[in-house]
Motif scaffolding. Structure first.
Motif, PDB file in Angstrom:
ATOM      1  N   GLU A  24      51.835  54.829 -24.788  1.00  0.00           N
ATOM      2  CA  GLU A  24      50.493  54.474 -25.253  1.00  0.00           C
ATOM      3  C   GLU A  24      50.388  52.955 -25.278  1.00  0.00           C
ATOM      4  OE1 GLU A  24      47.582  54.977 -29.142  1.00  0.00           O
ATOM      5  OE2 GLU A  24      49.531  55.959 -29.113  1.00  0.00           O
ATOM      6  N   VAL A  25      49.411  52.419 -24.601  1.00  0.00           N
ATOM      7  CA  VAL A  25      49.172  50.975 -24.585  1.00  0.00           C
ATOM      8  C   VAL A  25      48.103  50.673 -25.620  1.00  0.00           C
ATOM      9  CG1 VAL A  25      48.415  49.015 -23.197  1.00  0.00           C
ATOM     10  CG2 VAL A  25      49.740  50.862 -22.132  1.00  0.00           C
ATOM     11  N   VAL A  26      48.410  49.722 -26.511  1.00  0.00           N
ATOM     12  CA  VAL A  26      47.481  49.362 -27.573  1.00  0.00           C
ATOM     13  C   VAL A  26      47.291  47.852 -27.560  1.00  0.00           C
ATOM     14  CG1 VAL A  26      47.080  49.390 -30.064  1.00  0.00           C
ATOM     15  CG2 VAL A  26      48.290  51.290 -28.987  1.00  0.00           C
ATOM     16  N   PHE A  27      46.062  47.413 -27.424  1.00  0.00           N
ATOM     17  CA  PHE A  27      45.730  45.997 -27.525  1.00  0.00           C
ATOM     18  C   PHE A  27      45.197  45.773 -28.931  1.00  0.00           C
ATOM     19  CE2 PHE A  27      45.213  46.966 -23.012  1.00  0.00           C
ATOM     20  CZ  PHE A  27      46.022  45.992 -22.454  1.00  0.00           C
ATOM     21  N   SER A  28      45.852  44.913 -29.707  1.00  0.00           N
ATOM     22  CA  SER A  28      45.501  44.773 -31.117  1.00  0.00           C
ATOM     23  C   SER A  28      45.448  43.318 -31.552  1.00  0.00           C
ATOM     24  CB  SER A  28      46.532  45.481 -31.994  1.00  0.00           C
ATOM     25  OG  SER A  28      46.623  46.833 -31.663  1.00  0.00           O
ATOM     26  N   ASP A  29      44.486  43.016 -32.396  1.00  0.00           N
ATOM     27  CA  ASP A  29      44.480  41.733 -33.085  1.00  0.00           C
ATOM     28  C   ASP A  29      45.113  41.966 -34.458  1.00  0.00           C
ATOM     29  OD1 ASP A  29      42.545  43.094 -34.543  1.00  0.00           O
ATOM     30  OD2 ASP A  29      40.902  41.796 -33.936  1.00  0.00           O
ATOM     31  N   LYS A  30      45.164  40.938 -35.290  1.00  0.00           N
ATOM     32  CA  LYS A  30      45.845  41.078 -36.576  1.00  0.00           C
ATOM     33  C   LYS A  30      45.153  42.076 -37.503  1.00  0.00           C
ATOM     34  CE  LYS A  30      48.462  36.861 -36.532  1.00  0.00           C
ATOM     35  NZ  LYS A  30      49.015  35.767 -37.305  1.00  0.00           N
ATOM     36  N   THR A  31      43.836  42.201 -37.410  1.00  0.00           N
ATOM     37  CA  THR A  31      43.123  43.185 -38.227  1.00  0.00           C
ATOM     38  C   THR A  31      43.553  44.602 -37.858  1.00  0.00           C
ATOM     39  OG1 THR A  31      41.213  41.713 -38.428  1.00  0.00           O
ATOM     40  CG2 THR A  31      40.829  44.053 -38.868  1.00  0.00           C
ATOM     41  N   GLU A  32      43.635  44.884 -36.568  1.00  0.00           N
ATOM     42  CA  GLU A  32      44.046  46.215 -36.117  1.00  0.00           C
ATOM     43  C   GLU A  32      45.516  46.472 -36.428  1.00  0.00           C
ATOM     44  OE1 GLU A  32      43.943  50.048 -34.250  1.00  0.00           O
ATOM     45  OE2 GLU A  32      42.582  48.797 -35.388  1.00  0.00           O
ATOM     46  N   VAL A  33      46.358  45.454 -36.302  1.00  0.00           N
ATOM     47  CA  VAL A  33      47.779  45.612 -36.632  1.00  0.00           C
ATOM     48  C   VAL A  33      47.937  45.957 -38.108  1.00  0.00           C
ATOM     49  CG1 VAL A  33      49.965  44.360 -36.863  1.00  0.00           C
ATOM     50  CG2 VAL A  33      48.673  44.201 -34.747  1.00  0.00           C
ATOM     51  N   ARG A  34      47.182  45.291 -38.972  1.00  0.00           N
ATOM     52  CA  ARG A  34      47.238  45.596 -40.405  1.00  0.00           C
ATOM     53  C   ARG A  34      46.838  47.062 -40.649  1.00  0.00           C
ATOM     54  NH1 ARG A  34      44.476  41.662 -41.920  1.00  0.00           N
ATOM     55  NH2 ARG A  34      46.180  40.314 -42.518  1.00  0.00           N
ATOM     56  N   ARG A  35      45.785  47.520 -39.991  1.00  0.00           N
ATOM     57  CA  ARG A  35      45.346  48.909 -40.137  1.00  0.00           C
ATOM     58  C   ARG A  35      46.425  49.876 -39.661  1.00  0.00           C
ATOM     59  NH1 ARG A  35      44.390  53.178 -37.905  1.00  0.00           N
ATOM     60  NH2 ARG A  35      44.668  52.367 -35.814  1.00  0.00           N
ATOM     61  N   ILE A  36      47.028  49.583 -38.520  1.00  0.00           N
ATOM     62  CA  ILE A  36      48.088  50.439 -37.968  1.00  0.00           C
ATOM     63  C   ILE A  36      49.234  50.567 -38.968  1.00  0.00           C
ATOM     64  CG2 ILE A  36      49.900  50.562 -36.203  1.00  0.00           C
ATOM     65  CD1 ILE A  36      47.802  49.321 -34.252  1.00  0.00           C
ATOM     66  N   MET A  37      49.675  49.438 -39.531  1.00  0.00           N
ATOM     67  CA  MET A  37      50.801  49.475 -40.462  1.00  0.00           C
ATOM     68  C   MET A  37      50.450  50.230 -41.743  1.00  0.00           C
ATOM     69  SD  MET A  37      52.910  45.911 -39.939  1.00  0.00           S
ATOM     70  CE  MET A  37      51.924  44.994 -41.059  1.00  0.00           C
ATOM     71  N   GLN A  38      49.195  50.200 -42.165  1.00  0.00           N
ATOM     72  CA  GLN A  38      48.796  50.878 -43.389  1.00  0.00           C
ATOM     73  C   GLN A  38      48.521  52.366 -43.174  1.00  0.00           C
ATOM     74  OE1 GLN A  38      45.414  48.556 -44.614  1.00  0.00           O
ATOM     75  NE2 GLN A  38      46.668  47.081 -45.731  1.00  0.00           N
ATOM     76  N   GLN A  39      48.002  52.744 -42.010  1.00  0.00           N
ATOM     77  CA  GLN A  39      47.492  54.100 -41.850  1.00  0.00           C
ATOM     78  C   GLN A  39      48.232  54.958 -40.828  1.00  0.00           C
ATOM     79  OE1 GLN A  39      43.305  53.796 -41.019  1.00  0.00           O
ATOM     80  NE2 GLN A  39      42.894  52.610 -42.856  1.00  0.00           N
TER      81      GLN A  39
END
Length: 70
Positions: free
Chosen positions: A29-44
């Motif tokens: 799975e390829v995911v392009f993320s900024d810091k907001t999305e990275v924070r969401r990924i780590m939390q959820q």
């Protein structure tokens, strides 16, 4: 024990993502993320510890790719 593997690639690239040549047993799975999305990924999301470590590194650095010196 698992057969889990994780790879981190730092680069600048162009073009489009394609899964055309993956093998039958691969799950990529390829995911392009900024810091907001990275924070969401780590939390959820449920991610591996190796992935979490890399995401934490990305979040903690002002210029996470500064070591590339490009």
């Amino acid at each position: 024990m698992t057969d889990e593997s994780c790879a981190t690639v730092y680069e600048y690239a162009g073009g489009e993502v394609s899964l055309k040549y993956i093998e039958e047993n691969e799950n990529i799975e390829v995911v392009f993320s900024d810091k907001t999305e990275v924070r969401r990924i780590m939390q959820q999301d449920n991610v591996t510890i190796i992935c979490t470590y890399q995401l934490m590194h990305f979040m903690s650095e002002e210029k996470p790719f500064g070591f590339l010196k490009i």
